[in-house]
Design a protein around this motif. Sequence first.
Motif, PDB file in Angstrom:
ATOM      1  N   GLN A  96      -9.583  -3.659  -5.858  1.00 18.19           N
ATOM      2  CA  GLN A  96      -9.558  -2.459  -6.305  1.00 18.19           C
ATOM      3  C   GLN A  96      -8.828  -1.765  -5.408  1.00 18.19           C
ATOM      4  OE1 GLN A  96     -13.056  -0.426  -7.455  1.00 18.19           O
ATOM      5  NE2 GLN A  96     -12.389   1.591  -6.929  1.00 18.19           N
ATOM      6  N   TYR A  97      -9.272  -1.844  -3.917  1.00 10.52           N
ATOM      7  CA  TYR A  97      -8.661  -1.106  -2.889  1.00 10.52           C
ATOM      8  C   TYR A  97      -7.271  -1.768  -2.696  1.00 10.52           C
ATOM      9  CZ  TYR A  97      -7.282   0.119   1.994  1.00 10.52           C
ATOM     10  OH  TYR A  97      -6.214   0.661   2.657  1.00 10.52           O
ATOM     11  N   GLU A  98      -7.024  -3.129  -2.674  1.00 14.84           N
ATOM     12  CA  GLU A  98      -5.582  -3.619  -2.689  1.00 14.84           C
ATOM     13  C   GLU A  98      -4.560  -3.008  -3.429  1.00 14.84           C
ATOM     14  OE1 GLU A  98      -6.399  -8.095  -0.532  1.00 14.84           O
ATOM     15  OE2 GLU A  98      -6.655  -7.704  -2.657  1.00 14.84           O
ATOM     16  N   LYS A  99      -5.165  -2.827  -4.706  1.00 18.03           N
ATOM     17  CA  LYS A  99      -4.068  -2.038  -5.564  1.00 18.03           C
ATOM     18  C   LYS A  99      -3.442  -0.838  -5.139  1.00 18.03           C
ATOM     19  CE  LYS A  99      -3.804  -0.723 -10.667  1.00 18.03           C
ATOM     20  NZ  LYS A  99      -3.856   0.589 -10.726  1.00 18.03           N
ATOM     21  N   GLY A 100      -4.320   0.280  -4.882  1.00 17.26           N
ATOM     22  CA  GLY A 100      -4.294   1.250  -4.144  1.00 17.26           C
ATOM     23  C   GLY A 100      -3.360   1.204  -2.712  1.00 17.26           C
ATOM     24  N   HIS A 101      -3.788   0.331  -2.024  1.00 20.62           N
ATOM     25  CA  HIS A 101      -3.041   0.044  -0.663  1.00 20.62           C
ATOM     26  C   HIS A 101      -1.815  -0.314  -1.099  1.00 20.62           C
ATOM     27  CE1 HIS A 101      -3.047  -0.930   3.359  1.00 20.62           C
ATOM     28  NE2 HIS A 101      -2.421  -2.069   3.138  1.00 20.62           N
ATOM     29  N   ASN A 102      -1.434  -1.154  -1.926  1.00 26.06           N
ATOM     30  CA  ASN A 102      -0.101  -1.764  -2.279  1.00 26.06           C
ATOM     31  C   ASN A 102       0.969  -0.498  -2.665  1.00 26.06           C
ATOM     32  OD1 ASN A 102      -0.533  -4.485  -1.441  1.00 26.06           O
ATOM     33  ND2 ASN A 102      -1.305  -5.129  -3.418  1.00 26.06           N
ATOM     34  N   GLU A 103       0.157   0.304  -3.548  1.00 23.90           N
ATOM     35  CA  GLU A 103       1.033   1.457  -4.211  1.00 23.90           C
ATOM     36  C   GLU A 103       1.452   2.413  -2.732  1.00 23.90           C
ATOM     37  OE1 GLU A 103      -1.780   3.402  -6.657  1.00 23.90           O
ATOM     38  OE2 GLU A 103      -1.434   1.988  -8.069  1.00 23.90           O
ATOM     39  N   VAL A 104       0.579   2.647  -1.783  1.00 28.84           N
ATOM     40  CA  VAL A 104       0.951   3.361  -0.852  1.00 28.84           C
ATOM     41  C   VAL A 104       1.938   2.691   0.148  1.00 28.84           C
ATOM     42  CG1 VAL A 104       0.055   4.131   1.623  1.00 28.84           C
ATOM     43  CG2 VAL A 104      -1.488   4.531  -0.547  1.00 28.84           C
ATOM     44  N   LEU A 105       2.034   1.349   0.241  1.00 30.33           N
ATOM     45  CA  LEU A 105       2.909   0.540   0.893  1.00 30.33           C
ATOM     46  C   LEU A 105       4.169   0.643   0.137  1.00 30.33           C
ATOM     47  CD1 LEU A 105       1.039  -2.671   2.066  1.00 30.33           C
ATOM     48  CD2 LEU A 105       1.787  -0.684   3.290  1.00 30.33           C
ATOM     49  N   GLN A 106       4.275   0.621  -1.045  1.00 28.62           N
ATOM     50  CA  GLN A 106       5.669   0.942  -1.878  1.00 28.62           C
ATOM     51  C   GLN A 106       6.199   2.142  -1.465  1.00 28.62           C
ATOM     52  OE1 GLN A 106       7.081  -1.433  -3.801  1.00 28.62           O
ATOM     53  NE2 GLN A 106       8.787   0.169  -3.564  1.00 28.62           N
ATOM     54  N   ILE A 107       5.306   3.315  -1.213  1.00 33.85           N
ATOM     55  CA  ILE A 107       5.819   4.618  -0.861  1.00 33.85           C
ATOM     56  C   ILE A 107       6.389   4.383   0.168  1.00 33.85           C
ATOM     57  CG2 ILE A 107       5.046   6.842  -0.544  1.00 33.85           C
ATOM     58  CD1 ILE A 107       3.060   6.512  -2.599  1.00 33.85           C
ATOM     59  N   VAL A 108       5.795   3.813   1.392  1.00 28.68           N
ATOM     60  CA  VAL A 108       6.065   3.619   2.816  1.00 28.68           C
ATOM     61  C   VAL A 108       7.525   2.548   2.801  1.00 28.68           C
ATOM     62  CG1 VAL A 108       5.699   2.536   5.027  1.00 28.68           C
ATOM     63  CG2 VAL A 108       3.661   3.890   3.903  1.00 28.68           C
ATOM     64  N   ASP A 109       7.475   1.845   1.978  1.00 29.26           N
ATOM     65  CA  ASP A 109       8.701   1.090   1.852  1.00 29.26           C
ATOM     66  C   ASP A 109       9.894   1.934   1.186  1.00 29.26           C
ATOM     67  OD1 ASP A 109       7.688  -1.374   2.775  1.00 29.26           O
ATOM     68  OD2 ASP A 109       7.438  -2.118   0.734  1.00 29.26           O
ATOM     69  N   ASN A 110       9.683   2.786   0.583  1.00 23.90           N
ATOM     70  CA  ASN A 110      10.879   3.618   0.097  1.00 23.90           C
ATOM     71  C   ASN A 110      11.261   4.661   1.250  1.00 23.90           C
ATOM     72  OD1 ASN A 110      10.855   2.441  -2.631  1.00 23.90           O
ATOM     73  ND2 ASN A 110       9.214   3.869  -3.479  1.00 23.90           N
TER      74      ASN A 110
END
Length: 151
Positions: free
Chosen positions: A103-117
């Motif tokens: 559950q945490y990793e899903k949200g964490h990966n969403e944040v990483l996608q924003i940071v990648d952008n």
Amino acid sequence: MEALNEQLLSAWLRISNTICNERIVTHLPYNEALVCNILYHQRMTNPDIYLTATDLCERTRLIKSLMNRTLNNLEEKKLIIKKKSEKDRRSVFVIFNEEKISQYEKGHNEVLQIVDNIIEKIEDKIGAEKTKEIVNILNTISDAAIETINQ
């Protein structure tokens, strides 16, 4: 022209405000996301070493009462487990709940996608090397701020 100290303060506040108020972390309040991130990285890098609330206060710079409230909220959400130390019963470790890690990793990966952008936008403007320099500069500013405040 605005003094350098005013420019740095303005930039710092703008970055902080964006991170805290633009809800980059949408699945958790900021302090909870911050604590989860620390616990997650601890689990990934040193899974046999557990952190206490005091350790988390030092790493986050949150006051004890705010940390306690944050940990209680995370415990209610079943994201963390508090476990008494077997060596010293006065010590309580804060551990990421393995059942909730995905559950945490899903949200964490969403944040990483924003940071990648964000990285992509910066690199498009100034290049990859200067983007890496910015990360180093931000870490240097953070270290200097912590050192200055602790004096």
